[in-house]
Structure formats: structure tokens, C-alpha cells
Design an enzyme around this catalytic site. Sequence first.
Site, mmCIF file in Angstrom:
data_model
loop_
_atom_site.group_PDB
_atom_site.id
_atom_site.type_symbol
_atom_site.label_atom_id
_atom_site.label_comp_id
_atom_site.label_asym_id
_atom_site.label_seq_id
_atom_site.Cartn_x
_atom_site.Cartn_y
_atom_site.Cartn_z
ATOM 1 N N SER A 244 0.840 -1.199 0.000
ATOM 2 C CA SER A 244 0.000 0.000 0.000
ATOM 3 C C SER A 244 0.873 1.245 0.000
ATOM 4 O O SER A 244 2.093 1.163 0.056
ATOM 5 C CB SER A 244 -0.920 -0.001 1.210
ATOM 6 O OG SER A 244 -0.179 0.355 2.358
ATOM 7 N N LYS A 245 0.188 2.377 -0.055
ATOM 8 C CA LYS A 245 0.854 3.673 -0.177
ATOM 9 C C LYS A 245 1.965 3.899 0.838
ATOM 10 O O LYS A 245 2.961 4.536 0.534
ATOM 11 C CB LYS A 245 -0.196 4.769 0.007
ATOM 12 C CG LYS A 245 -0.424 5.575 -1.245
ATOM 13 C CD LYS A 245 -0.990 6.900 -0.865
ATOM 14 C CE LYS A 245 -2.341 7.005 -1.497
ATOM 15 N NZ LYS A 245 -3.277 7.917 -1.112
ATOM 16 N N ARG A 246 1.756 3.358 2.046
ATOM 17 C CA ARG A 246 2.787 3.656 3.052
ATOM 18 C C ARG A 246 4.111 2.967 2.773
ATOM 19 O O ARG A 246 5.109 3.245 3.423
ATOM 20 C CB ARG A 246 2.265 3.403 4.466
ATOM 21 C CG ARG A 246 2.023 1.976 4.775
ATOM 22 C CD ARG A 246 1.124 1.773 5.958
ATOM 23 N NE ARG A 246 0.599 0.438 5.873
ATOM 24 C CZ ARG A 246 1.248 -0.635 6.300
ATOM 25 N NH1 ARG A 246 2.411 -0.514 6.888
ATOM 26 N NH2 ARG A 246 0.714 -1.830 6.150
ATOM 27 N N GLY A 248 5.587 3.214 -0.173
ATOM 28 C CA GLY A 248 6.237 3.971 -1.250
ATOM 29 C C GLY A 248 5.274 4.147 -2.402
ATOM 30 O O GLY A 248 4.067 4.102 -2.217
#
Length: 478
Positions: A244-246, A248
Site C-alpha cells: 500500500s501507499k505507506r 512507497g
Amino acid sequence: MVRVRFAPSPTGYLHVGGARTALYNWLFARHNNGTFILRIEDTDRTRYVPGSVEDIMESLKWLGLEWDEGPYFQSKRIELYRKYAHELLQRGMAYKCFCSEERLQKLREEQRKMGLKPGYDRKCRNLTPEEVKKLEESGKPYVIRLKIPLEGETSFDDYLHGKITVKNKELEDLILLKSDGYPTYHLANVVDDHLMGITHVMRADEWIPSTPYHVIMYKAFGWEPPIFVHLPVILAPDGKGKLSKRHGAVSVLEFRKMGFLPEALVNFLALLGWSPGGDREIVSLNEMIELFDLKKVGKRGSVFDFNKLYWMNSVYIRMKNDEELYNLVLPFYEREGLIEDKSHRDLVKKLIPLYKERVKTLEDFPKMSYYFFRDDFEYDEEGIKKNFSSTEIFNYLEKVVEKLESAESFTHEDIEKMIRGVAEELGIKARVIIHPIRVALTGKTVGPGLFELMEVLGKEKCIERIKKAIETFRGQKP
Ligand code: GLU
């Protein structure tokens, strides 16, 4: 004849996980001379994010995953889904449910309190035709629900996971058509897969729990279900949970912005779950089409290894010729505001061979060669400490300046001869001056070959920067 589809919901940008699903569908279609369809599942207006359709299409095009049919927009086919919902009503496979949102809410609360799984209690399933008529006439809004068989089991054969069976008791009478006349994902998805003649439904494995419902719907309509292929998720680099986004970058266009080549990203994504055999890592698109085989897709998730992607990208960058690279990197220099005139473009051309072997992304080109364009670069602290601490070094550099000033030719061969000559005259090893010169010229301790770099930088700039370094760092306690 193989017909597959990629069916994203426009709820945001195209995530690399979605891109891999699209890629596998595309490869499967190309391998089998089939058809790849793009279908936008946009019937849930509450989740619609403006711009996402454009993002999805642009991402697919950039990756080279052109579709043969579509894009079909489900929002333009609403009438069709209504018609099919009513067909199920007529067949006695669905029913109108008049329960209000408040009642359902209360029901869920009670179920929770009693430790039961929340779900619809089928109150309206047994309404008599007269009751239904009365309620309808009173103008009460209703939804259409699927009648799940009360007994028995539902199973399907997943291509990767094998036979999956659920007890019908575990399923609830899900909504097909909402009270505003809009279909749910399930109805629109099944109707379209059937009408579009989809032979293989290849999608993320988070849809496995929905599939028994779909299978029941196919049966209710009297249609043949497609072959289901549920692809494993892409795992975060630490192997724990979904990427997921966290962790990268995750959006396809973000990778483009960072200077990844579409060929590299496609190659990388293809290998997240599929293996062409052996331990081959660099596989061209044509080879992928030839070799792609669903039997070789794993059913366990693969880890998204950013380092591997960087490595792959560097390999693909090196495979480009200088002319191609020039066209690819110029926009990255422009983005940094480094291109003002033709001389800057010419400079970029000269920099390609110098950096080609050193970069991992296209974005690295302007980042690593900034000092060719601007004098306001920063000096690496360690580099200053290491190279400008002795007093003699400044005398050596003065000598270098002297020689450079009288130089007639400024090819890298001549520069090398000159610098080695200075070292010899001074009775020191060449590297004693080579490293400080590099820091003086670039602010950095590493970079392309010094003599090649100096040739491109040009005599004037070299002299100017060495002089500036002498002035700045002489007598300074680092
Ligand atoms: N619209 C669904 C999604 O966004 C499609 C799932 C499917 O392929 O059936 O993932």
C-alpha cells in the site's frame, strides 16, 4: 476464442496491483490470439473519483496494454441491468425487499448484540404477491435481492485455487438492484461478463468470497459461468500484508514520474506471480506473450521488491541507445528547469553516455548531473573533510589550474595526460589530486570518469570551479 476483461472501478489511480491484473489478462489474450476488453465499473457513484478513468486509461496506454474493445462504461448500461434484475424476479430467483434502512440498521445491531453474523433476515422473501402489490402501490421504495438457495452448497473450480465450496447457509440474499434503480457491483459484473462473452475472469483474489454469489446468479439466469482465475495479492516489501501507499510509490503514473521505463515495470510486474521458467529475469514483451501460461502463475502472494525494480529499470535503461535515451530524459531535465536553450540540449546529449551506466531511473539523470548546468551545487561535507584538509592540496590545485589555463586541447585524453603529468611533476600519486578535483568541480565524491566529465564541462568552467574551491576551502577548518 479467449475473451478477457480488465474491469476497474474508478475509485482512484491505477495501483500496480491493478496493473498486474490488467497485464495478466492482456498477456493471456495476446498469447491466445484472444480479445482484451476494458470495462469501467462505475455504477457506484459514491465511490467515484474524478480523473480516475483518465488515470487508468493513461496508465494502461503507457504500459503498452492497449485494449481491443471498450472502454465500456457500466453507468451507460443501467437500463440493461434493470432489465436483467427484473428477469430474475420473473424467474422467481429474486425478490423485492421493502425493508427500510432503519429496520436493517436495527437488525444488524441486534445481531451484533447476540453475537450473530450481521445479515439480512429475509423478511421480504416470503411476502405474498398481494402484499408486494400493496407495498408497491403505497410507493414504498424497494431493492431487488437475490434468492440464495436455503440449503446445499455452492462450488466453483478456480483455475489456481482448485475447488472452492461454501455452504449456502453462509450466504445472504444480496442486493442486485438498489432502490435508486442502480445495480450493485455483483449484478452489473455478472451481466456484463455474460453479455460480453468473457471466457476467463481473471481478478484479484479478494473477490473469491463474492464468486459463490456470482455462480448462483449464473445458475439463476441459466448461463454458463466463465472460468475463474483469482490472482494472489502483491505483498509489501516486508512480506506482511498487502502493498500500500505507506510502502512507497504504488500508482503506475507515479512510477512514470520517477523515471521508470514502462518496459521495466511491465517485466517486473509480470514476474510478480508468474515465472517464464528457469531463473530468467529479463524477459521481453514478445517473449512474455509467447511464454505466458496460467499454469505457471503461483497462488501465493509475491513480494514487491523495490530494489529489484530499480535494478531492472537500470538494465532497461542500458538497453536503450543514446538517441532513444536523449528523447526519454530530456523531459526530466526540463522538469527540473535546466533546459533554457539549445546549448543545454546539446549538453544533455553529451551526458547520456556519461550517466547511462550509473543511473537507476530517468530522474537520476538531472539529479546526478545538476552541476553541469548550474554553479550553485552543494559540496559533500565528507568530501570536503577528506580532500581539503591538508594545506598542500591547494598548492597542487593551483598547479593544476596553471596547466589547465595553458592547455590547447581539451579532450579527455589530453586532460588525463595533463593531470597525470602534474602529479608526476609534484612527485605525488595521481589520485591525490584526482579526488579533490572532482569535489571542486562537482561537489561530489563519486560520478562519471573525471576526465570525460572535465571534457564536457569545458576548460573555462573547470578552471573557474577549481579556483573557487581553493578560495573557499583554503585556510578553512573543516
Ligand atoms: N470492479 C471490480 C474491481 O474494481 C472488478 C472485479 C472483477 O474483476 O470482477 O476490482
